[in-house]
Scaffold this active site. Structure first.
Site, PDB file in Angstrom:
ATOM      1  N   TYR A 166       0.831  -1.206   0.000  1.00 56.19           N
ATOM      2  CA  TYR A 166       0.000   0.000   0.000  1.00 56.19           C
ATOM      3  C   TYR A 166       0.872   1.266   0.000  1.00 56.19           C
ATOM      4  O   TYR A 166       0.764   2.139  -0.862  1.00 56.19           O
ATOM      5  CB  TYR A 166      -0.919  -0.017   1.219  1.00 56.19           C
ATOM      6  N   ASP A 171       0.798   7.169  10.365  1.00 56.21           N
ATOM      7  CA  ASP A 171       1.692   6.066  10.746  1.00 56.21           C
ATOM      8  C   ASP A 171       3.112   6.307  10.230  1.00 56.21           C
ATOM      9  O   ASP A 171       4.050   5.681  10.698  1.00 56.21           O
ATOM     10  CB  ASP A 171       1.136   4.732  10.210  1.00 56.21           C
ATOM     11  N   ASP A 199      -7.185  19.224  11.161  1.00 61.13           N
ATOM     12  CA  ASP A 199      -8.123  18.782  10.130  1.00 61.13           C
ATOM     13  C   ASP A 199      -7.627  19.254   8.756  1.00 61.13           C
ATOM     14  O   ASP A 199      -7.423  20.456   8.538  1.00 61.13           O
ATOM     15  CB  ASP A 199      -9.517  19.382  10.433  1.00 61.13           C
ATOM     16  N   ALA A 200      -7.454  18.298   7.859  1.00 62.16           N
ATOM     17  CA  ALA A 200      -6.915  18.621   6.533  1.00 62.16           C
ATOM     18  C   ALA A 200      -7.858  19.526   5.745  1.00 62.16           C
ATOM     19  O   ALA A 200      -7.435  20.257   4.847  1.00 62.16           O
ATOM     20  CB  ALA A 200      -6.659  17.330   5.755  1.00 62.16           C
ATOM     21  N   TYR A 227      -6.529  -6.365   3.534  1.00 59.35           N
ATOM     22  CA  TYR A 227      -7.695  -5.498   3.331  1.00 59.35           C
ATOM     23  C   TYR A 227      -8.835  -6.365   2.804  1.00 59.35           C
ATOM     24  O   TYR A 227      -8.599  -7.320   2.058  1.00 59.35           O
ATOM     25  CB  TYR A 227      -7.391  -4.387   2.329  1.00 59.35           C
ATOM     26  N   GLU A 287      -2.118  15.395   9.699  1.00 62.58           N
ATOM     27  CA  GLU A 287      -2.772  14.222  10.326  1.00 62.58           C
ATOM     28  C   GLU A 287      -3.649  14.732  11.467  1.00 62.58           C
ATOM     29  O   GLU A 287      -3.195  15.522  12.299  1.00 62.58           O
ATOM     30  CB  GLU A 287      -1.700  13.262  10.853  1.00 62.58           C
ATOM     31  N   ASP A 308      -3.690   9.726   2.229  1.00 66.06           N
ATOM     32  CA  ASP A 308      -3.475   8.413   2.817  1.00 66.06           C
ATOM     33  C   ASP A 308      -4.367   8.323   4.051  1.00 66.06           C
ATOM     34  O   ASP A 308      -3.917   8.462   5.194  1.00 66.06           O
ATOM     35  CB  ASP A 308      -2.000   8.291   3.199  1.00 66.06           C
TER      36      ASP A 308
HETATM   37  N1  LIG Z   1      -0.984   4.341   5.822  1.00 60.83           N
HETATM   38  C1  LIG Z   1      -1.956   3.285   5.885  1.00 60.83           C
HETATM   39  C2  LIG Z   1      -3.353   3.838   5.889  1.00 60.83           C
HETATM   40  C3  LIG Z   1      -4.299   2.814   5.292  1.00 60.83           C
HETATM   41  N2  LIG Z   1      -5.387   3.474   4.664  1.00 60.83           N
HETATM   42  C4  LIG Z   1      -6.596   2.724   4.514  1.00 60.83           C
HETATM   43  C5  LIG Z   1      -6.883   1.869   5.707  1.00 60.83           C
HETATM   44  C6  LIG Z   1      -8.222   1.206   5.571  1.00 60.83           C
HETATM   45  C7  LIG Z   1      -8.282   0.347   4.324  1.00 60.83           C
HETATM   46  N3  LIG Z   1      -9.588  -0.228   4.210  1.00 60.83           N
HETATM   47  C8  LIG Z   1      -9.734  -1.174   3.126  1.00 60.83           C
HETATM   48  C9  LIG Z   1     -11.170  -1.637   3.021  1.00 60.83           C
HETATM   49  C10 LIG Z   1     -11.837  -1.061   1.800  1.00 60.83           C
HETATM   50  N4  LIG Z   1     -13.081  -0.441   2.180  1.00 60.83           N
HETATM   51  C11 LIG Z   1      -7.916   1.145   3.086  1.00 60.83           C
HETATM   52  C12 LIG Z   1      -6.592   1.854   3.266  1.00 60.83           C
END
Ligand SMILES: NCCCN[C@H]1CC[C@H](NCCCN)CC1
Length: 290
Positions: A62, A87, A138-139, A226, A107, A157
């Protein structure tokens, strides 16, 4: 024991389980519940409001794709903004690009940053880069107050667009992002899985097509933890300079060698960059008229 996530309205009827070795942290910030546990096969796992955000084992897929798909699509990006990303994983990836001079990150939840620094050192290493300027807030406000045409790239992100991140997929916010980008600047937005709510992708696509007169493309990658095992991204280019997302313009060698980010790339490469934009037939059909 195992932790099971189901009955989430985003993916009704399906569940995903991870075996828990040890609960490392449980807390609640003003925005969300935060859980960290050591899994038996995916390393440490970060969960926000019951939704897996990342695991040590597959976060590279990701973080590397959400960062290098935009940054390798424009020549020598200098000013980058991360929305969310508390993170630190995306910061670690941006740091591989020597052309980058400033990295702003906005963030909303300080507790996510603190928890990452405690339990995810391989991700929070991103905060150590001297180019990083952290804004906790808040962005929506941050972007509203950002000067016009400041950024070469903006990476959203965020967590899923239910809860704190809801506003980040709505048109007014996308418009403030377009305004903050330089001509030919690029946005990479978290988008939905092609197997789950494609109406969310359709909604985001039509907002981005209205807002970005340059190209808008859906890309995807594999993230086993995910739901449905894949996640999507929306790559949008502001008009003013031709941007071809499908062919990376920055040679992989330039970012492959960067060791200051700590680890070598584990997922991204130029071929997988191109492949990310190749869509299954049903997805082409569902997205073509948006
Ligand atoms: N830096 C990591 C952040 C991750 N972002 C999101 C976290 C939740 C994830 N849900 C996936 C399920 C799809 N509805 C997508 C990426």
């Amino acid at each position: 024991s195992k932790v099971q996530y189901y009955n989430n309205p985003m993916w009704p009827g399906e569940a995903h389980s991870l075996k828990v070795e040890k609960i490392l942290y449980q807390g609640k910030s003003p925005y969300q519940e935060i859980l960290v546990f050591e899994s038996s096969t995916y390393g440490n796992v970060l969960v926000l409001d019951g939704i897996v955000q990342l695991t040590d084992k597959d976060e590279c897929a990701y973080q590397e794709m959400v960062t290098h798909l935009p940054l390798c699509s424009i020549p020598s990006p200098k000013n980058v903004l991360v929305v969310g990303g508390g993170d630190g994983g995306v910061l670690r990836e941006i740091a591989r690009h020597d052309s980058v001079e400033t990295i702003d990150i906005c963030e909303i939840d300080q507790l996510v940053i603190d928890v990452s620094k405690e339990f995810f050192p391989n991700l929070s290493v991103g905060f150590k880069d001297p180019r990083v300027r952290l804004h906790v807030g808040d962005a929506v406000d941050f972007l509203r107050n950002s000067p016009e045409g400041k950024y070469d790239a903006i990476i959203v992100d965020s967590s899923d667009p239910i809860g704190p991140a809801q506003a980040l997929v709505e048109k007014p916010f996308i418009q403030t992002i377009a305004r903050a980008l330089k001509p030919g600047g690029v946005l990479c937005n978290l988008a939905e899985s092609m197997w789950l709510h494609t109406h969310l992708i359709q909604d985001m696509l039509s907002i981005c097509h209205q807002t970005f007169k340059g190209s808008v493309h859906y890309a995807w990658t594999s993230v086993p933890t995910y739901p449905s095992g894949v996640i999507g991204f929306l790559l949008c280019a502001k008009e003013g300079r031709p941007v071809n997302f499908l062919t990376p313009v920055n040679p992989i060698e330039k970012i492959q060698g960067a060791t200051k980010a700590g680890k070598e790339l584990r997922f991204y490469n130029s071929e997988i960059h191109r492949a990310a934009f190749v869509l299954p037939t049903f997805v082409r059909r569902e997205l073509e008229s948006y």
